[in-house]
Scaffold this active site. Sequence first.
Site, short mmCIF file in Angstrom:
data_model
loop_
_atom_site.label_atom_id
_atom_site.label_comp_id
_atom_site.label_asym_id
_atom_site.label_seq_id
_atom_site.Cartn_x
_atom_site.Cartn_y
_atom_site.Cartn_z
N GLY A 640 0.86 -1.30 0.09
CA GLY A 640 0.09 0.02 -0.08
C GLY A 640 0.99 1.22 -0.02
CE LYS A 641 -0.53 5.09 -3.75
NZ LYS A 641 -1.08 6.21 -4.44
CG ASP A 752 14.59 -6.52 3.43
OD1 ASP A 752 15.43 -6.71 2.77
OD2 ASP A 752 13.58 -5.84 2.87
#
Length: 971
Positions: A640-641, A752
């Site tokens: 998403g954002k 990550d």
Amino acid sequence: MTMISVLFLLFFVLTGILRVSHGATDVGDAAAIRSLMNGWQNSPPSWGKDDGPCGIPWEGISCENSRVTVLRLSTMGLKGTLSGDIAQLSELQSLDLSYNNKLGGSISPSIGNLKQLTTLILAGCSFSGIIPQELGNLAKLSFLALNSNQFSGRIPASMGLLSNLYWLDLAENQLTGPIPISSNSSPGLDLLVSTKHFHFNKNQLSGPIPAGLFSSKMTLIHLLFDSNKFTGPIPDSIGLVTSLEVLRLDRNSLTGPVPSTINNLITINEMNLANNELSGPLPNLTGMNILNYLDLSNNTFDSSEAPAWFSTIQSLTTLVIESGGLYGNIPSEIFGFPQIQQVLLGNNAFNGTLDLGTPSSELQIVNLENNAISEFKSSSGYNDVLILVGNPVCTKLSSSIYCSLMQQNQNAYSTNLSKCQSSCSPDQSINPESCLCAYPYQGLLVFRAPFFRDVLNSTRFEELERTLWTMLSLIPGSVYLSNVLFTEDNYLEVQVKLFPPTGMYFSRSEILKLGFSLSNQTFKPPNEFGPYYFIASPYPFPDSNGGKNSMSTGVIAGIAVGCIILLIALVILGLYAIRQKKRAERAVEQSKPFASWVSSAKDSEGVPQLKGARWFSFEELKKSTNNFAEANEVGSGGYGKVYKGMLPNGELVAVKRAQQGSMQGAHEFKTEIELLSRVHHKNLVGLVGFCFEQGEQMLVYEYIPNGTLRDSLIGKSGIHLDWVKRLKIALGSARGLTYLHELANPPIIHRDIKSTNILLDATLIAKVADFGLSKLISDSQKGHVSTQVKGTLGYLDPEYYMTQQLTEKSDVYSFGVVMLELITSKQPIERGKYIVREVRIVLDDNDEEYYGMKEIIDPTIVSSTKPIGFKRFVELAMKCVNETAASRPSMNEVVKEIEMILKNEGVSTNLNSASSSSTDFGVMKGVNHPYDDSLPRKDMKDDSIPKRDFGSGNAFDYSGGYSFAPRVEPK
């Protein structure tokens, strides 16, 4: 609200309207004040609400018997000029317009009509032109501060008529010409025998210092003539002023020998004669037994051995004689003086053996660079800065840190904010007492002649804080000091923030009181700080309208009538709002995402067990992000954002909003929120809260203003990272990962780690972000997880890639790649070249300086000096990227090694985050961990661990693989 309350409120409104608005103000005074108001912008809102200031009080004005006697408008943001009509206030006793930096123009000669004036303060404004000689008419004047303006021309001789003057401050203007002294036909400053302060520093005054200026009748305690253009000798008559405590004649062009009469100044605490052209022998200072600070540097004194008084003035805190022509042995006694902090004797010709003797516990810096010292007798009692660069002894101490200029072992004092976790909008600051955001009264506090030169002593500056909040009647602990430094003019500058006792703002009356206390020298700092001045920053009043205030009584009456009508309407609306609020509360209760999550066999915990995270409604987050405006978007990706938002309390947050199709089930979302709410560490981006409403899944994180580490390494953020900052960023990041591996229960593997997932806050503290690929390790999984390979190319652990077994050492490998990025500023894979391989190729054990990496190291690192601990840091990075996981260090071992690199070079490892202890703790759970600054945690049950792979489409992920970091434009 009851009807009685409404009637009571209406009574007060009507009483205010019917109150007699015509105060008993002298007609001439009322006209003069209105003339001033019409010439100013930003006059206080209370001005003009009555016909005169002696009726309904006008802020900053006091009256006696219908006459204006006090006009104090410090730090009001006034713009304009000072009208000559000020002269009509003939009973005015105190005028303070300080710290209005847009208030300027010339001073009208009519100011000389204010015959009752005792206090005149125009400090920190923009007044220009000549100082009117009519000031000499103000016979009652006792306090005159015109400093920090743009006055030019000469000092008026008429000031010599101010026989009651106690304080005379003309510093930091553009005054020229000689100092006036009296003659048969005119007065002069020599007549000011009762004045305690002559502050004329930082002007362009010239000519010789008149011998007739000084006499035995004078009671001066501060004589500040530094940074002018005075020539000629220091007059013998200066020795007549035996009351002097501070003498600054430095940074002029004075010549000739220092007069022997200077030895009469036995009450002096600071004497600075540096940066002149004085000649002859060093002055004899024997008997100056309370002298703390002495600077005789950069003159042309005759060459001599260290004078006898070097061994006798035990009150010294600072001795500075650089380029003084001194030779021979340095008396070891000086290093043992009980208060001595700094001995700066560089660029002389001292020779023989340096013997520190038994150094004082206060001693912090000894600088003897560029002398002729051939031997050094070390002292086990001294472990602070000793600079011997440029001495023959360095050929024998080639590996000693004493032959390096990089030896600062601490940072200058700053008020500790470590207990405060919140962040504020750019125009607010954190109150160190309450940890809440507020609008402080702030500015620059400048000490012109402190009796010390040490900016590391926390006790001294903590005492300054206590004195500030005590004498200014503030809440204990509500003072913040920062950016403590000595300027090239040997002034001590301190940034000061004073916080309101309640709420977010000071009232105007409180600001007026604070401004006057600092401009009128009512505030007295601890004695060792010496004379000071303060320059306030404009204050952001919530009621400021940026314009003139000029309302007639008729307008006010009209507004009052309108207020009555508005009040009735508000009462009706209030009753309606109360009814609607009850409805809304019921609706919100029904819409809360976890209301239906009740106890069951599968979920015995019911609603989420959160540790500090809060629930947000959709409407709250919509409003905070301006309806998820595109301008507020700071990141995006497959999930998403991410939007920048501001909560009602002013806290900046990052809101990650899932798009349709990437959302998870309620149970998984709940579990992940529980986990994230338990991860609390200053080197991890913190979870503020979440939203699970109206088909929306959103996570709310703390907002990190300085973007990603990658942005800074490539110059995108405009932040310059020197080598020490890079080491501290590496240390902070490593501490965050150590917390995940050793203290999270169950442990977490990030999976990550990369430079775009390390964010830098406002003080460049590193924070590990983006847990989108993170994995939990339960006790049953024995330290590794068999899972699908995920991560970022270039950072991926090759062993994990081959075996699909994820371990904590996979994070170590990725972190090693980040360490190589810190060294080279190159991306892991750039133009087809892999950074790990490129570094392995160039490593050269025979290169003691750069380990063979001179060609690939980031040029900004070596632009000034050799990076400290460089080879050791490279070796650590290469251990981390070992192809075999078993050969890599743990993150705990990485932390301890980086700490040792910094400590061995005298750099503090206190990053205002976790403790910097390096005690080995193994894998013990439930004990105090050296890198644990988390809140108390509750062990997660095994059945609360999601039995799935945390891929890029879940709520951990900030931005679905793209950098979450806010976009920071180059400055």
